[in-house]
Each structure stands twice: as structure tokens, then as C-alpha cells.
Design an enzyme around this catalytic site. Structure first.
Site, PDB file in Angstrom:
ATOM      1  N   ARG A  45       0.812  -1.221   0.000  1.00  0.00           N
ATOM      2  CA  ARG A  45       0.000   0.000   0.000  1.00  0.00           C
ATOM      3  C   ARG A  45       0.842   1.267   0.000  1.00  0.00           C
ATOM      4  O   ARG A  45       0.484   2.257  -0.651  1.00  0.00           O
ATOM      5  CB  ARG A  45      -0.943  -0.018   1.205  1.00  0.00           C
ATOM      6  CG  ARG A  45      -1.990  -1.119   1.109  1.00  0.00           C
ATOM      7  CD  ARG A  45      -3.076  -0.939   2.136  1.00  0.00           C
ATOM      8  NE  ARG A  45      -4.083  -1.987   2.036  1.00  0.00           N
ATOM      9  CZ  ARG A  45      -5.223  -1.978   2.709  1.00  0.00           C
ATOM     10  NH1 ARG A  45      -5.499  -0.967   3.525  1.00  0.00           N
ATOM     11  NH2 ARG A  45      -6.088  -2.963   2.582  1.00  0.00           N
ATOM     12  N   ASP A 144     -15.581   9.091   8.690  1.00  0.00           N
ATOM     13  CA  ASP A 144     -14.450   8.196   8.459  1.00  0.00           C
ATOM     14  C   ASP A 144     -13.177   9.027   8.566  1.00  0.00           C
ATOM     15  O   ASP A 144     -13.207  10.253   8.391  1.00  0.00           O
ATOM     16  CB  ASP A 144     -14.538   7.534   7.084  1.00  0.00           C
ATOM     17  CG  ASP A 144     -13.757   6.227   7.024  1.00  0.00           C
ATOM     18  OD1 ASP A 144     -14.379   5.154   7.170  1.00  0.00           O
ATOM     19  OD2 ASP A 144     -12.523   6.273   6.859  1.00  0.00           O
TER      20      ASP A 144
END
Length: 278
Positions: A45, A144
Site C-alpha cells: 500500500r 471516516d
């Protein structure tokens, strides 16, 4: 753990010390603790960020992260997990409907980890179905930590496969089917979008940009990423926002037997605030 074969095949230098530094920084920023087994995930990632910044190693990237605060959000976005689907753990939505019918005075619902929007839109669908209309007296707040997934959530556009499991009535009532260049996509209808207010919130922040009372809190599959101390701290803060008859909805792998002073069971992975101990 990092294997010799992995090291030999990797584009960028990634030492064990780099992995430990990533874990430490992520914990400082988000409270999330990465397991030892997550080294390959971290590499795959963050390698995109190393490549995008034209750096040569993870050591260089970590130095860049220290000196460029604007990189922190990219770092968080890359490492936070965003697994979700419409009506995931469906029994919770049955519980939600029963709660709404039993508590018509409900005013606010908070979805603490909205990801790309499937969970808060599922909540909104149940609310709309329960009231028989979109214009309801309930505010749905969806938050979020990841700014990128919030943008996707606000857009409300999904691959058509995402709604395959939904009943035909829900597909027709809550989604537009894409045509032409948008074939294979669906979009949440504007009336449903308006029911949800998206906000970026880091649960570790000292102040949250919302006020109680909040009647229902969906905090599903979030606590598992925090250590016990952080879990208790966050749970206590959330419980304080709930009214006496409020409802806290947890994920399938989250239990709070160790927090009986804060919550009491209300059903399968659902809890009432234990205000009686205050």
C-alpha cells in the site's frame, strides 16, 4: 513476517525497522495497531506513495512523512482498511428497524466508519422504508478518517455488482442504473444522498465535531483495530453521547464483556449504555 524472497523481489528497500516505524506512526495518528503479519500489506500500500513521490526507499519516505505534514492524510488513507458492503451483517438492520418503530422520537444516528458509503446508505434505506418517505426527522451522520473513501461515499456511485444481493424493490427505489458510458454502474438516488451527512472524523481527536444526544451509534468492526485501553476510552466517550435508551451497535467480532461498567447487552453484538453506574 518479511521473508528473504520478498526482500529480493521488492522494488524499494523495506527493512524491519521501516515496518516498525510505520506501525508506530500509524498508532500515533490513528490509534490503530498493526499486527506483525501486516508487513506485506504495508509494503504494497505504501509503495504506491514511495513511487508517486519518486523516492528510493521506505527510509526516505518515512523522513518525508516527518517533514511534510500534508503527507499524513495520504499515509492514513493508504493503510486504513475499507472492507464494506450494503447491509453487511443484516441482523443489525432488522434491529435498527425495530428500534425506530419502538422509539419514534429518534433524532440522530452516527455511523462512525462509513468507508465508501455502503453502511450509512443501508441505514438510510431502512430509515426511509420505516417512515415511508425520504424526508424524515432523523439526521444520519457518517464519518471516516479516510478522506478518499469519503469522496467516494459522497458521490454514491458503485459497480452494479455491489447491489446484486439487494431486493429488486430496493434496487428500483434507491438506485439509478447507469447507461451509455456509465453502463455497469449504479448511483444512489439524490433523495437518499440528502439523508446522509458525511464528515471526516479521527476518533482519536480530543474533540469530535458533533454533540449528543445521539440515539444510535454504529461502530462496527472498528474497535478491533485498537488496543484495549483505546477501546475503553473511545467506548466511554461514545456511551456519554447516548441517551438512557440509546443503542450501540458493534461488529460481529467485537465483544465488550470487559466493559460492563459502560454497556450492557441488548442482543447479538448490540448494547445499551450502562448509565446506572454513573
Amino acid at each position: 513476517m518479511i521473508s528473504t524472497d520478498d526482500l529480493n523481489n521488492r522494488e524499494f528497500s523495506f527493512e524491519r525497522t521501516d515496518f516498525d516505524s510505520v506501525r508506530t506512526r500509524l498508532y500515533q495518528l490513528t490509534g490503530i495497531r498493526l499486527a506483525d503479519s501486516k508487513d506485506s500489506m504495508v509494503y504494497s500500500r505504501l509503495a504506491r506513495r514511495v513511487r508517486a513521490l519518486r523516492l528510493q526507499s521506505f527510509a526516505e519516505y518515512l523522513s518525508h512523512l516527518q517533514t511534510h505534514p500534508d503527507e499524513e492524510q495520504h499515509f492514513i488513507n493508504a493503510l486504513t482498511t475499507n472492507l464494506t458492503s450494503f447491509f453487511r451483517e443484516p441482523h443489525h438492520f432488522d434491529i435498527l428497524k425495530k428500534y425506530l418503530l419502538a422509539h419514534p422520537q429518534t433524532k440522530t444516528i452516527w455511523c462512525t466508519a462509513s468507508s465508501t458509503g455502503e453502511e450509512p446508505y443501508s441505514i438510510a434505506m431502512v430509515v426511509a422504508e420505516t417512515y415511508g418517505r425520504f424526508d424524515v426527522p432523523i439526521k444520519i451522520i457518517a464519518s471516516d478518517i479516510d478522506s478518499q473513501v469519503l469522496q467516494k461515499a459522497q458521490a454514491g456511485i458503485y459497480a452494479i455488482e455491489k447491489i446484486n444481493s439487494l431486493a429488486e424493490q430496493r434496487k428500483k427505489q434507491f438506485f439509478y442504473k447507469g447507461k451509455g458510458s456509465a453502463t455497469g454502474l449504479v448511483k444512489v438516488v439524490p433523495e437518499l444522498q440528502k439523508m446522509v451527512e458525511f464528515r471526516q472524523i479521527n476518533l482519536l481527536n480530543a474533540q469530535w465535531p458533533l454533540r449528543g444526544p445521539i440515539d444510535i451509534i454504529f461502530c462496527r468492526n472498528v474497535m478491533i483495530y485498537f488496543d484495549k485501553e483505546t477501546q475503553l476510552t473511545l467506548l466511554e466517550r461514545m456511551v456519554k453521547l447516548l441517551p438512557a435508551k440509546g443503542l450501540y451497535i458493534a461488529g460481529h467480532s467485537e465483544t465488550f464483556n470487559h466493559a460492563s461498567h459502560l454497556v450492557k447487552p441488548a442482543g447479538h453484538t448490540t448494547y445499551y449504555p450502562n448509565h446506572s453506574v454513573r
